[in-house]
Motif scaffolding. Sequence first.
Motif, PDB file in Angstrom:
ATOM      1  N   GLU A  26       0.815  -1.212   0.000  1.00  0.00           N
ATOM      2  CA  GLU A  26       0.000   0.000   0.000  1.00  0.00           C
ATOM      3  C   GLU A  26       0.852   1.267   0.000  1.00  0.00           C
ATOM      4  OE1 GLU A  26       0.922  -0.974   4.237  1.00  0.00           O
ATOM      5  OE2 GLU A  26       0.344  -2.092   2.427  1.00  0.00           O
ATOM      6  N   LYS A  27       2.104   1.160   0.427  1.00  0.00           N
ATOM      7  CA  LYS A  27       2.996   2.324   0.450  1.00  0.00           C
ATOM      8  C   LYS A  27       4.143   2.164  -0.540  1.00  0.00           C
ATOM      9  CE  LYS A  27       3.621   4.682   4.098  1.00  0.00           C
ATOM     10  NZ  LYS A  27       4.097   5.202   5.405  1.00  0.00           N
ATOM     11  N   ASP A  28       4.016   1.189  -1.447  1.00  0.00           N
ATOM     12  CA  ASP A  28       5.106   0.938  -2.398  1.00  0.00           C
ATOM     13  C   ASP A  28       6.431   0.737  -1.679  1.00  0.00           C
ATOM     14  OD1 ASP A  28       3.834   0.770  -4.784  1.00  0.00           O
ATOM     15  OD2 ASP A  28       4.122   2.854  -5.384  1.00  0.00           O
ATOM     16  N   MET A  29       6.434  -0.173  -0.692  1.00  0.00           N
ATOM     17  CA  MET A  29       7.658  -0.480   0.040  1.00  0.00           C
ATOM     18  C   MET A  29       7.898  -1.989   0.008  1.00  0.00           C
ATOM     19  SD  MET A  29       8.044   2.201   3.223  1.00  0.00           S
ATOM     20  CE  MET A  29       6.618   1.686   4.140  1.00  0.00           C
ATOM     21  N   PRO A  30       8.466  -2.499  -1.090  1.00  0.00           N
ATOM     22  CA  PRO A  30       8.746  -3.936  -1.181  1.00  0.00           C
ATOM     23  C   PRO A  30       9.958  -4.328  -0.343  1.00  0.00           C
ATOM     24  CG  PRO A  30       9.573  -2.808  -3.120  1.00  0.00           C
ATOM     25  CD  PRO A  30       8.842  -1.769  -2.312  1.00  0.00           C
ATOM     26  N   SER A  31       9.980  -5.566   0.110  1.00  0.00           N
ATOM     27  CA  SER A  31      11.112  -6.090   0.891  1.00  0.00           C
ATOM     28  C   SER A  31      11.527  -7.433   0.309  1.00  0.00           C
ATOM     29  CB  SER A  31      10.721  -6.251   2.366  1.00  0.00           C
ATOM     30  OG  SER A  31      11.782  -6.815   3.102  1.00  0.00           O
ATOM     31  N   TYR A  32      12.834  -7.615   0.115  1.00  0.00           N
ATOM     32  CA  TYR A  32      13.354  -8.855  -0.467  1.00  0.00           C
ATOM     33  C   TYR A  32      14.501  -9.410   0.375  1.00  0.00           C
ATOM     34  CZ  TYR A  32      10.807  -7.231  -4.581  1.00  0.00           C
ATOM     35  OH  TYR A  32       9.822  -6.786  -5.432  1.00  0.00           O
ATOM     36  N   ILE A  33      14.502 -10.712   0.577  1.00  0.00           N
ATOM     37  CA  ILE A  33      15.604 -11.410   1.224  1.00  0.00           C
ATOM     38  C   ILE A  33      16.345 -12.202   0.146  1.00  0.00           C
ATOM     39  CG2 ILE A  33      16.306 -13.076   2.976  1.00  0.00           C
ATOM     40  CD1 ILE A  33      15.032 -10.643   4.198  1.00  0.00           C
ATOM     41  N   THR A  34      17.605 -11.880  -0.054  1.00  0.00           N
ATOM     42  CA  THR A  34      18.430 -12.626  -1.004  1.00  0.00           C
ATOM     43  C   THR A  34      18.971 -13.851  -0.291  1.00  0.00           C
ATOM     44  OG1 THR A  34      19.105 -10.500  -1.967  1.00  0.00           O
ATOM     45  CG2 THR A  34      20.333 -12.459  -2.645  1.00  0.00           C
ATOM     46  N   LYS A  35      18.528 -15.031  -0.704  1.00  0.00           N
ATOM     47  CA  LYS A  35      18.831 -16.245   0.043  1.00  0.00           C
ATOM     48  C   LYS A  35      19.937 -17.061  -0.619  1.00  0.00           C
ATOM     49  CE  LYS A  35      14.120 -16.648   1.883  1.00  0.00           C
ATOM     50  NZ  LYS A  35      12.931 -17.518   2.006  1.00  0.00           N
ATOM     51  N   CYS A  36      21.024 -17.243   0.120  1.00  0.00           N
ATOM     52  CA  CYS A  36      22.091 -18.148  -0.286  1.00  0.00           C
ATOM     53  C   CYS A  36      23.027 -18.354   0.901  1.00  0.00           C
ATOM     54  CB  CYS A  36      22.848 -17.653  -1.515  1.00  0.00           C
ATOM     55  SG  CYS A  36      23.945 -16.263  -1.260  1.00  0.00           S
ATOM     56  N   HIS A  37      23.915 -19.304   0.799  1.00  0.00           N
ATOM     57  CA  HIS A  37      24.798 -19.696   1.899  1.00  0.00           C
ATOM     58  C   HIS A  37      25.710 -18.558   2.345  1.00  0.00           C
ATOM     59  CE1 HIS A  37      27.403 -22.148   4.403  1.00  0.00           C
ATOM     60  NE2 HIS A  37      28.448 -21.797   3.675  1.00  0.00           N
ATOM     61  N   ASN A  38      26.118 -17.697   1.413  1.00  0.00           N
ATOM     62  CA  ASN A  38      27.031 -16.607   1.764  1.00  0.00           C
ATOM     63  C   ASN A  38      26.481 -15.242   1.361  1.00  0.00           C
ATOM     64  OD1 ASN A  38      27.317 -17.107  -0.966  1.00  0.00           O
ATOM     65  ND2 ASN A  38      29.533 -16.793  -1.018  1.00  0.00           N
ATOM     66  N   CYS A  39      25.179 -15.097   1.391  1.00  0.00           N
ATOM     67  CA  CYS A  39      24.542 -13.809   1.119  1.00  0.00           C
ATOM     68  C   CYS A  39      24.534 -12.974   2.399  1.00  0.00           C
ATOM     69  CB  CYS A  39      23.113 -14.003   0.601  1.00  0.00           C
ATOM     70  SG  CYS A  39      23.026 -14.595  -1.097  1.00  0.00           S
ATOM     71  N   GLY A  40      25.378 -11.983   2.439  1.00  0.00           N
ATOM     72  CA  GLY A  40      25.524 -11.189   3.653  1.00  0.00           C
ATOM     73  C   GLY A  40      25.065  -9.754   3.487  1.00  0.00           C
TER      74      GLY A  40
END
Length: 340
Positions: A257-271
């Motif tokens: 509703e506020k145009d605020m997407p959230s993403y988690i980049t998933k991998c073994h060494n994604c820091g």
Amino acid sequence: MGVEFGKLRMTTSVAAPLSANWEEICDHYQEHQNDITFVQSQMWDNEDLWELLEQYLKQKSDYEANFNIPRELPEKRLECGVSLISSLSYFKDDVDFLYLLADAAAIAFQYGNPDVLCSPLLEAKKSKENLVEAYAKYVKEYYFGKFGASLRTYDQQFLKNISLGAKGGDRLWWFQVCTEVAYFQVAPTNDSVRSPRIDARYHLDLCKNVFGEGIYPDVDMTNIYYGGTRIAGSKIIFTNGSQDPWRHASKQTSSPEKDMPSYITKCHNCGHGTDLRGCPQSPLNIQGDAGNCTSPEAVKKVRQQIIEHIDLWLSQCEYEEDDDDGSHFFGTARSMVSYS
């Protein structure tokens, strides 16, 4: 006994009793701490500290063999060890040293290098080698070596330095911590690699010591100003690496509703900052290459989603027909986003 390491000279008449148990040895060193004196023209470097630490570890191992130090008292051994190491270093607070030890472990996960820490420790455990020595080797060779951490980061006296030209990044971070956000990294109750002495009181005392009386984080005011969990903004993209401890201080759920997407980049060494800097983040790869991530496609997917959001938002911008500067920025910005 005299030990000389470059700019440091340590002299001490301390000698442990020939017949003693662990508590007596520990008490003996603590009792004679005043016999340890230093002559140093300036802060001694990392290599000197770790040569001294390695000497201590070897000495500790000899004591365990000769005096049957009880394994059921690890907290006593740690207490004495920290006290002895602190007396041989420039840290004025034992907890500053404990903070360093904990940070050294966290940084491997934070910046996408978990195997650099875990592999040697698992191998040492499998081979029944000394885990403390394995960890000290990791700290010396990786944290202070390849990663480039500095002891000054944990020296409260250095953090007080406000002179121009001083490398003040650490002081700036602590000022934000001590005045706005807190983010105190205290030890959890169970299964913690942080000492229980790293508590809220330690952080508040650090703030007072480094920045002066009356300085403490006004978190309520910060939340009011920025909106707290109801962020006072829109069209913001939140991205976090799955292995980054700091993702828990970020927004991990989207707010359409506020145009605020959230993403988690998933991998073994994604820091920390994998979306921009790739894997790992040490040494820094300024090109942001995702090729060394265990799942390059996961990184590329999040990057593509970022491009699509920004491209859409830019397309929604309205400019006056005669606004040449605005039109130029609009076109340039879109080409930059598309290119990245």
